[in-house]
Design an enzyme around this catalytic site. Structure first.
Site, short mmCIF file in Angstrom:
data_model
loop_
_atom_site.label_atom_id
_atom_site.label_comp_id
_atom_site.label_asym_id
_atom_site.label_seq_id
_atom_site.Cartn_x
_atom_site.Cartn_y
_atom_site.Cartn_z
N LYS A 54 0.86 -1.18 0.00
CA LYS A 54 0.00 0.00 0.00
C LYS A 54 0.89 1.24 0.00
O LYS A 54 1.90 1.29 0.71
CB LYS A 54 -0.89 -0.03 1.24
CG LYS A 54 -1.91 1.09 1.34
CD LYS A 54 -2.78 0.87 2.58
CE LYS A 54 -3.81 1.95 2.77
NZ LYS A 54 -4.65 1.70 3.98
N SER A 70 -9.39 1.73 3.43
CA SER A 70 -8.57 2.50 2.50
C SER A 70 -7.57 1.66 1.71
O SER A 70 -6.94 2.14 0.78
CB SER A 70 -7.80 3.58 3.27
OG SER A 70 -6.91 3.00 4.21
N SER A 94 -9.94 -0.72 7.37
CA SER A 94 -9.25 -0.45 6.11
C SER A 94 -8.52 -1.64 5.50
O SER A 94 -8.06 -1.58 4.36
CB SER A 94 -8.26 0.71 6.28
OG SER A 94 -8.95 1.93 6.34
#
Length: 526
Positions: A108, A189, A213
């Site tokens: 990420k 996210s 997330s």
């Protein structure tokens, strides 16, 4: 963005020595890391080619074709080929480093990694944030023989900028699409990490979670996601929101791979005080897996958190039946919301106060002096950048900027209240009162239609808040699909009981086999 070139990849593949490229080249779609390791060990594929095969797939699936926009940037083919060759030579010399040796991994893009790729958190304010530092979890992955393939898209600033945001959108990467239906959202996210795992753009991805997330994107995209106990994995050199709740964790096709990753990345870091106990608490999570792990276990069912959709309830009941067939005893819980009034407000106070302090510490320590140094600097940058505020505002940033420091009475009171309600009076109470070993619930409803103009419209089930605030482990495993869209089942345990949670999810996964293959449809029938 530095992304894949299909022609360059094809040329490099063609130039690889024939002895190192046994035909036919194995297909990687749907293959987990354990399967790929077996193929490398049996000579079916060469470490020097493994990452290049994934680069080619990223080009075909992410940049062209369905165009998922799940990957922000990749390492160069030349660098990946050299790294793969080095790992191949190590293995041939009898020095393989374990189950992640030669396995490509996507990170990420709020996690730093040494090399030419920036760590942007999806924001144009950090587009040149090349730190040349490995986050400790990345250093652990490299030491285990993993190959850092690149960075994944995310909800910008990990979805803490605005209540009106669209999950999966960032100014750097655009909008991540759900590979099961391209008009649907990928949640956030860790949107790109989950979509990339589902689409086999890498066998393993790493996400981060503050509240939901990892687990929501994994559930919505039909893969495994594990949020470990906060403090088991270092947060150093990860763009922060909350030191109380932030953690990194794996998003994978299987629980076995998630456990293998956790075995590598868990551990203490002197720079992150929350991890002081990690070395004493960590274990070999993969070795602790067993198909019989649910036998004799008492499972607390979060019945009051599944919503009112009959199709989701039917999937959940089928999953519970599978667990009882495996020897578990199911205990219905209908009071998990009891006494939780004010928890959400306390959490928000914590997140915004810690965001302001954490951003000052992180941004102020960046080696590139041209980057913003405080949250106020980021707010000013966004106001001067039309692309940043094109779709939604920065109201949460602005609210965070009004907060006091970590010594403010409002923050201290919120910390005490949230920790008490989510931990001792939340998960701990439910486990003790009902005499259960762990809790299970529905991770998510079906993915909603993405609408950048209106923002997220999700109103389905969620069980992420209590384990997120308490800092306890939370695993989601595919449970099937409704409307052709994946639904996950959640396993939640007490603090430091990560191995038990992974083992329970593994036992269910092995018996159920409910992962759904993406179809890349243009849309899904509502």
């Amino acid at each position: 963005m530095q992304k894949t070139s299909l022609l360059a990849t094809a040329a490099l593949l063609a130039s690889t020595p024939a002895a190192a490229m046994p035909p036919p080249l194995p297909e990687v779609e749907g293959k987990d890391a354990a399967m790929l390791r077996a193929e490398m060990e049996s000579g079916q594929i060469y470490e020097g080619l493994m990452a290049l095969v994934y680069l080619d797939r990223i080009g075909r699936i992410d940049d062209y074709g369905p165009k998922l926009d799940a990957v922000i940037a990749t390492m160069s083919q030349t660098d990946l080929n050299a790294e793969g060759k080095r790992l191949y030579d190590e293995r041939m010399a009898g020095k393989a480093r374990g189950p992640l040796h030669g396995i490509p991994i996507l990170l990420k893009d709020n996690i730093e990694a040494a090399g030419p790729l920036a760590t942007t958190a999806g924001s144009l304010a950090l587009k040149d944030n090349v730190t040349n530092r490995d986050a400790p979890l990345v250093a652990r992955l490299r030491d285990a023989g993993a190959v850092i393939l690149g960075k994944t898209n995310l909800s910008e600033w990990a979805n803490i900028r605005s209540n009106d945001s669209t999950s999966g959108w960032s100014a750097i990467g655009g909008l991540t699409k759900n590979p099961h239906a391209l008009d649907r959202n990928s949640c956030g996210s860790s949107s790109g990490s989950a979509a990339a795992a589902a689409a086999s753009l890498a066998p393993i991805t790493i996400g981060t979670e503050t509240d939901g997330s990892i687990t929501c994107p994994a559930g919505v995209n039909g893969v495994v996601g594990f949020k470990p106990t906060v403090g088991l994995v270092s947060r150093t050199f990860i763009v922060p929101i909350s030191h109380s709740q932030d953690t990194a964790g794996p998003i994978t096709l299987t629980v076995r791979d998630a456990a293998a990753v956790m075995t590598v990345i868990a551990g203490s870091d002197p720079a992150d005080p929350a991890t002081a106990e990690a070395d004493a608490r960590k274990t070999d999570y993969a070795a602790a897996l067993s198909p019989g792990a649910l036998k004799g276990k008492r499972i607390g069912v979060l019945r009051d958190r599944i919503g009112d959709r009959a199709d989701i309830a039917a999937l959940f009941d089928a999953a519970l039946k599978q667990m009882t067939d495996l020897g578990a005893t199911v205990v219905e819980i209908t009071d998990s919301r009891k006494g939780m009034e004010g928890l959400g407000a306390a959490e928000l106070e914590i997140l915004l106060t810690e965001l302001k302090a954490g951003m000052a510490a992180y941004l102020g320590g960046l080696p590139n002096a041209a980057t913003p140094r405080t949250l106020a600097d980021v707010i000013a940058f966004n106001k001067a950048s039309p692309e940043e505020l094109k779709w939604f505002d920065q109201s949460l940033f602005e609210l965070a900027e009004t907060k006091g420091g970590l010594d403010s009475p409002a923050y201290i009171a919120a910390r005490e209240k949230a920790a008490r309600l989510a931990g001792p009076e939340g998960i701990d109470r439910l486990l003790k009162t009902h005499g259960v070993d762990l809790l299970v619930g529905v991770t998510n409803g079906p993915a909603w239609v993405s609408d950048l103009a209106k923002g997220d419209s999700y109103d389905g089930p969620s069980v992420s808040q209590l384990p997120a605030i308490a800092g306890y482990p939370h695993l989601t495993v595919p449970m099937g699909a409704v409307e052709g869209l994946p639904i996950g089942v959640s396993f939640i345990g007490a603090k430091w009981r990560d191995a038990d949670v992974l083992a329970a999810g593994y036992a269910y996964e092995q018996a159920s086999g409910k992962r759904v293959t993406p179809t890349y449809r243009a849309g899904a029938t509502p």
